[in-house]
Design a protein around this motif. Sequence first.
Motif, PDB file in Angstrom:
ATOM      1  N   SER A  49      15.282  -4.747 -17.037  1.00 15.84           N
ATOM      2  CA  SER A  49      14.642  -3.728 -16.420  1.00 15.84           C
ATOM      3  C   SER A  49      14.413  -2.394 -17.537  1.00 15.84           C
ATOM      4  O   SER A  49      14.220  -2.187 -19.150  1.00 15.84           O
ATOM      5  CB  SER A  49      16.704  -2.763 -15.829  1.00 15.84           C
ATOM      6  N   VAL A  50      14.151  -1.100 -16.829  1.00 15.42           N
ATOM      7  CA  VAL A  50      13.134  -0.343 -17.592  1.00 15.42           C
ATOM      8  C   VAL A  50      14.599   0.758 -17.628  1.00 15.42           C
ATOM      9  O   VAL A  50      13.857   0.875 -19.483  1.00 15.42           O
ATOM     10  CB  VAL A  50      12.525   0.985 -16.646  1.00 15.42           C
ATOM     11  N   GLN A  51      14.910   0.917 -17.425  1.00 14.46           N
ATOM     12  CA  GLN A  51      16.658   1.667 -17.767  1.00 14.46           C
ATOM     13  C   GLN A  51      17.458   1.121 -18.985  1.00 14.46           C
ATOM     14  O   GLN A  51      17.543   1.521 -20.292  1.00 14.46           O
ATOM     15  CB  GLN A  51      17.333   1.502 -17.126  1.00 14.46           C
ATOM     16  N   HIS A  52      17.177  -0.731 -19.307  1.00 15.31           N
ATOM     17  CA  HIS A  52      17.732  -0.856 -21.133  1.00 15.31           C
ATOM     18  C   HIS A  52      16.379  -0.864 -21.608  1.00 15.31           C
ATOM     19  O   HIS A  52      16.789  -1.096 -22.625  1.00 15.31           O
ATOM     20  CB  HIS A  52      17.949  -1.992 -19.860  1.00 15.31           C
ATOM     21  N   ILE A  53      15.515  -1.325 -21.453  1.00 12.14           N
ATOM     22  CA  ILE A  53      14.430  -0.680 -22.505  1.00 12.14           C
ATOM     23  C   ILE A  53      14.410   0.454 -23.183  1.00 12.14           C
ATOM     24  O   ILE A  53      14.345   0.364 -24.647  1.00 12.14           O
ATOM     25  CB  ILE A  53      13.017  -1.200 -22.043  1.00 12.14           C
ATOM     26  N   TYR A  54      14.724   1.472 -22.341  1.00 11.49           N
ATOM     27  CA  TYR A  54      15.072   2.638 -22.942  1.00 11.49           C
ATOM     28  C   TYR A  54      16.371   2.907 -24.114  1.00 11.49           C
ATOM     29  O   TYR A  54      16.002   3.028 -25.268  1.00 11.49           O
ATOM     30  CB  TYR A  54      15.505   3.928 -21.815  1.00 11.49           C
TER      31      TYR A  54
END
Length: 70
Positions: A49-54
């Motif tokens: 997810s984008v959140q996890h990529i951050y």
Amino acid sequence: ASDVYKRQLMHEMRKQIQKVADADARDLLTKRYLEFKPWKVVASELDYSVQHIYYLHNKALEKLRVHQSS
């Protein structure tokens, strides 16, 4: 900035990223900073997810900082 300066900067960034031992962190940093991919694309390509990529990005930057200070 001149093209020469941009090439030098990219070369230096590539050298620093290659020094990171964690292959996933290197991949993330390469996609973002050398291939200029948006976060959504990086997340999709790495299957997160984008959140996890951050979160992973922050961890990757920590690894880069630790390496630079040693």
